[in-house]
Each structure stands twice: as C-alpha cells, then as structure tokens.
Design an enzyme around this catalytic site. Sequence first.
Site, mmCIF file in Angstrom:
data_model
loop_
_atom_site.group_PDB
_atom_site.id
_atom_site.type_symbol
_atom_site.label_atom_id
_atom_site.label_comp_id
_atom_site.label_asym_id
_atom_site.label_seq_id
_atom_site.Cartn_x
_atom_site.Cartn_y
_atom_site.Cartn_z
ATOM 1 N N SER A 161 -16.860 -5.028 32.982
ATOM 2 C CA SER A 161 -17.103 -3.221 32.695
ATOM 3 C C SER A 161 -17.879 -2.907 33.479
ATOM 4 C CB SER A 161 -16.802 -3.047 31.475
ATOM 5 O OG SER A 161 -17.453 -1.591 30.800
ATOM 6 N N TYR B 5 -22.558 -3.229 23.787
ATOM 7 C CA TYR B 5 -21.659 -3.532 24.511
ATOM 8 C C TYR B 5 -21.786 -3.659 26.369
ATOM 9 C CZ TYR B 5 -16.631 -2.845 27.744
ATOM 10 O OH TYR B 5 -15.382 -2.611 27.684
#
Length: 260
Positions: free
Chosen positions: A146, A159
């Site tokens: 990501s 995350y």
Amino acid sequence: MSAKPSRKVAIVTGSGTGVGAATALQLAGRGWNVVINYSRSATEAQASEAACRAAGADTLLLRADVAQDADCRALATTTMERWGRIDALVNNAGVSVFGAAAGWDALDLEAFQRIYSVNTVGSFQMARACVPHLKASRGCIVNVSSIAGVLGIGSSVPYIASKGALNAMTLHLARTLAPEIRVNAVCPGLITSRWFVDGVGQEAADKLAANYERTAPLGRPSTPEDVADAITWLVEGARTTTGELLMLDSGMHMGARPAR
C-alpha cells in the site's frame, strides 16, 4: 505428485474478494491454474473459484489463515500435490483496523499483533513455504502492499507500519532470492472495494473517492481490476524487474494536481 501440467500455477492469498479475486480471475483467463484462498469469506471464495473455472482454469479452493505457519505450509504442499509446480505467489491477504474513526483505543497490542501477523509475517511465511518450488520454476512473488507503507498515511498506525515492513521485506527478498525468483510489490492508493466501504462506511467512502477524483493527478481511485492488471504484468512480464515498489495511486504520491 502428478506430472507437471502445461499451465502455470499461482497461489493468490485472500482471493475470495477484491483485488485477490480480480487477480485470480485475470490469471485464470490467461491460462493459469489458480489456488483460491480465504479465511472467512467462504461464499465469496466459492464464487471466485466458479468464475476462474468458467474462465478455463483448474482450481483449488483452500481455507487457510496465513498468520498460521502450518496453514501456509499446507497451502504450498496441497498445491504441489495437485499440480507439481508453483510458478507465482501473490501475497494479497491483509487486514486492518480503521483507527482514525475508532480512535487511539483501537490501536492496542492485539490490533498490532493481528495486523502484523497477517500482513507482514503471513507474507513471509507464505514466501518461505513456496520458495523451494518457485526456485524450481524460476517464478515470482508479488506482495500486495500500500502507499501507506511509503507515505505513512492510511487506515491506522498498525496498518501503515505493517505495510512499511512488507515493503522492506520485499527489497530484502528480491536481493536474496535472485536470480531464480523475482520479488516485487504493488502499492495501491484508494481502491473502490467492499473492504474499504466496510471499514469506513458508505458515506465516508463516497467522500474520500470524490476527493480523490478532485485532487489526484489522474483523477480516479483504483478498482480491484486496475490493481490486478499491475499484478498480472509483474507475474507474466517484467522479466528484468525485481525489488520494485510499484505505486498505483493515480499519482497522489506526487501531491495534489495544480488547480486550473
């Protein structure tokens, strides 16, 4: 172990929904046999498998939690027993908490450990289980990361940290597994998927997507199919590409586009 088939074989973790399902379907349509993996979304994974079969693939539907090393080893072993080869591993399985909405209290040790165990440790465990077979096929690994791990923005601190660690691991594995195995990562920005809507709610998701359309240089968030396109290229082409962290964020890492 059966004789090696002429069709190549890919394991796509977390392929019941979203990017994983789109990737498995693209590879199936391009002549690959695919392992459909899920941990919770059984109904969706069955639909993903059916779509891949309709596209011409032979498939395996396997429930496994990549946070568990025994499950990772079983995925690799069962794949080898079925087809005798593994040509690509796509580490797509991932989890998060949405800390901006839930507040700091959501970011406890349990959240960090679960997110790391799936996003980072799970990707390592899958790589370790598949590396001997990928070396034999001179195959590849694609990690689904990501922009969170590059820019330090995202759904929550755990995350962001897990994807930063995954990016670093991608570079390490690209060096240590060369020349037999190519290792790359894709780093999407906003993806219009059910996972995102479930995390922040439909209203917030719509607002974020609209902001992306206004400000991103290319003016659009990604679809799961957009990300699958890039993964498929890294799997099938990209013969001189390894150690790449491919940004798929419509140019947002460069900053917002100038007002006109």
